[in-house]
Design an enzyme around this catalytic site. Structure first.
Site, PDB file in Angstrom:
ATOM      1  N   HIS A 103       6.730  -0.585  -0.888  1.00  0.00           N
ATOM      2  CA  HIS A 103       6.254  -1.947  -0.616  1.00  0.00           C
ATOM      3  C   HIS A 103       7.485  -2.834  -0.707  1.00  0.00           C
ATOM      4  O   HIS A 103       7.991  -3.106  -1.796  1.00  0.00           O
ATOM      5  CB  HIS A 103       5.201  -2.351  -1.656  1.00  0.00           C
ATOM      6  N   ASP A 106      -3.568  -0.316   5.351  1.00  0.00           N
ATOM      7  CA  ASP A 106      -3.484  -0.999   4.051  1.00  0.00           C
ATOM      8  C   ASP A 106      -4.874  -1.515   3.642  1.00  0.00           C
ATOM      9  O   ASP A 106      -5.041  -2.676   3.246  1.00  0.00           O
ATOM     10  CB  ASP A 106      -2.452  -2.132   4.041  1.00  0.00           C
TER      11      ASP A 106
HETATM   12  O1  DOR Z   1      -2.677  -7.338  -0.062  1.00  0.00           O
HETATM   13  C1  DOR Z   1      -2.473  -6.372  -0.797  1.00  0.00           C
HETATM   14  N1  DOR Z   1      -3.469  -5.806  -1.487  1.00  0.00           N
HETATM   15  N2  DOR Z   1      -1.235  -5.902  -0.925  1.00  0.00           N
HETATM   16  C2  DOR Z   1      -0.923  -4.988  -1.864  1.00  0.00           C
HETATM   17  O2  DOR Z   1       0.224  -4.658  -1.999  1.00  0.00           O
HETATM   18  C3  DOR Z   1      -1.948  -4.443  -2.759  1.00  0.00           C
HETATM   19  C4  DOR Z   1      -3.277  -4.585  -2.159  1.00  0.00           C
HETATM   20  C5  DOR Z   1      -4.397  -4.337  -3.130  1.00  0.00           C
HETATM   21  O3  DOR Z   1      -4.349  -3.288  -3.797  1.00  0.00           O
HETATM   22  O4  DOR Z   1      -5.309  -5.137  -3.206  1.00  0.00           O
HETATM   23 ZN    ZN Z   2      -1.375  -1.453   0.008  1.00  0.00          ZN
END
Ligand code: DOR
Ligand code: ZN
Length: 420
Positions: A156, A270
């Site tokens: 990340h 993601d």
């Molecule tokens: O937007 C995000 N949500 N970015 C991240 O790095 C973690 C993720 C989460 O686990 O909710």
């Molecule tokens: Zn993520």
């Protein structure tokens, strides 16, 4: 195509003699996808929002046959006991296969984790469930250590030093200003060039400039549907708050053009579900992230239908390269590969409606978008989705990378998938 008793593809072409035959008419058969970036929130999550069981059903419906599950759970997957417990809890609960990521935050745990995990995930800035990140001076040593362990590493890449201190963001435009693209560039400065033996992959790249740098460095990376299709003004509430932030519309368009030209090796969702009530908190305190594993391929199949995207580019980025990156015989219609296949009818379009998604969190930032869901999904030749609904048994397995000597680099520029 002929499928053997083992569930592997035996031959590709017309088959006239077979014990069981299936004709899909005007539909097309595609390899199922691998999503290298999914947060199933298990253990420690609220099952009314997400769990390993619900998230893998969403994946199955969305045409994803293998998910890379992220380690920022509660507890985080930072040692072997948590990892092994997670693998045990997946048994009999997973609708599709899983590759489990571990976070390399405990030096003493690394060797054992490397023998049991599927990959490592390193965070360079704090985010959901991650408070401690390596100090700048610690990073080269950690990368060099990880390069000796042989597992793929996803990073990340946001450098927190570039975040705007003391600024209170009130909407995604402010969030983009608070965690600017410069933070991504600064993180890449630190990571490139990586140690030669490191299988480095950069998560959720948000700018065309980062994509160009990573391509010329020969480093693998992914872009998400939200950074490719949404920008900082697509929606002003916290559902659109995500890390890294949605960028300007001009930046988004450049990233999309790079993707269309085949210059981004992998697509990954993601998938980061949060409850609607958490997302209704004031913007500055609401959590970051949005769900996506169920809708990624269906939205992109509709982009193919509309003529904006080549089918070959989509298959290369969503199916073939991500599977090769983690050494899996998936993502190609070719002899020896697993018969994890989708049946897609480009005439069956639907409009995304959270009430008709399997995701328990009950919302999507892509509400109202056109999508084409696979109407069948086969895993090892067995049907797990029928008429768009999950009908399988939870026999998903935990897999680990299997690298064959001389495997192609995931940054190859050709976007043609193997097989018809
Ligand atoms: O937007 C995000 N949500 N970015 C991240 O790095 C973690 C993720 C989460 O686990 O909710
Ligand atoms: Zn993520």
């Amino acid at each position: 195509m002929a499928i053997g008793a083992s569930g592997r593809i035996v031959s590709v072409g017309k088959v006239r003699t077979a014990r069981r035959r299936r004709d899909v008419g005007d539909s097309v058969i595609l390899p199922a996808a691998t999503d290298l970036h999914v947060h199933l929130r298990d253990p420690g999550g609220d099952p009314a929002v997400e769990s390993l069981a619900s998230g893998t059903v969403e994946a199955a419906r969305g045409g994803v046959t293998l998910v890379g599950d992220m380690p920022n759970t509660n507890p985080a997957v930072a040692d072997v006991d948590v990892l092994e417990e997670k693998a045990r809890s997946a048994h009999g609960r997973a609708a599709v296969d899983l590759l489990l990521f571990a976070v390399p935050s405990r030096p003493g745990a690394l060797d054992r984790l490397a023998r049991t995990a599927g990959a490592f995930k390193l965070y360079l800035s704090p985010t959901t469930g991650i408070d401690r990140v390596p100090l700048r001076a610690e990073l080269p040593g950690l990368l060099s250590r990880l390069s000796q362990l042989g597992l793929p590493l996803t990073v990340h890449a946001e450098a927190a030093e570039e975040f705007r201190p003391g600024f209170i963001p009130r909407d995604p435009v402010g969030w983009n200003a608070a965690r600017p693209t410069a933070a991504e560039g600064a993180a890449l400065d630190r990571l490139l060039p990586p140690p030669a033996a490191l299988r480095l992959h950069i998560a959720h790249v948000t700018t065309a400039a980062s994509a160009a740098r990573l391509r010329s460095a020969g480093t693998s990376f992914e872009a998400t549907p939200h950074h490719l299709l949404l920008s900082e003004r697509s929606g002003l509430d916290s559902r659109f708050k995500v890390n890294p932030p949605l960028r300007s519309e001009a930046e988004r368009q450049s990233l999309w053009e790079a993707y269309r030209r085949g210059e981004i090796p992998c697509l990954a969702s993601d998938h980061a579900p949060h409850s609607l009530s958490a997302k209704e908190l004031p913007f500055e305190t609401a959590p970051s992230g949005m769900p996506g594993v169920e809708t990624m391929l269906p939205i992109f199949l509709d982009r193919v239908r509309s003529g904006e995207l080549d089918l070959g580019t989509l298959i290369a980025t969503a199916c073939d390269r991500p599977a090769r990156w983690v050494g899996q015989p998936l993502g190609r219609i070719a002899p020896g590969h697993r018969a994890n296949l989708l049946v897609v009818d480009f005439k069956r379009r639907t409009r995304l409606d959270p009430r008709r998604l399997a995701a328990p969190c009950g919302w999507t930032a892509f509400e109202g978008w056109e999508a084409i869901f696979p109407w069948e999904h086969y895993r090892d030749g067995e049907r797990i989705v029928e008429d768009g609904e999950y009908v399988g048994r939870p026999t998903g397995a935990v897999v680990r990378p299997e690298f064959a000597p001389g495997e192609g680099s995931p940054t190859e520029t050709d976007t043609e998938p193997a097989g018809p």
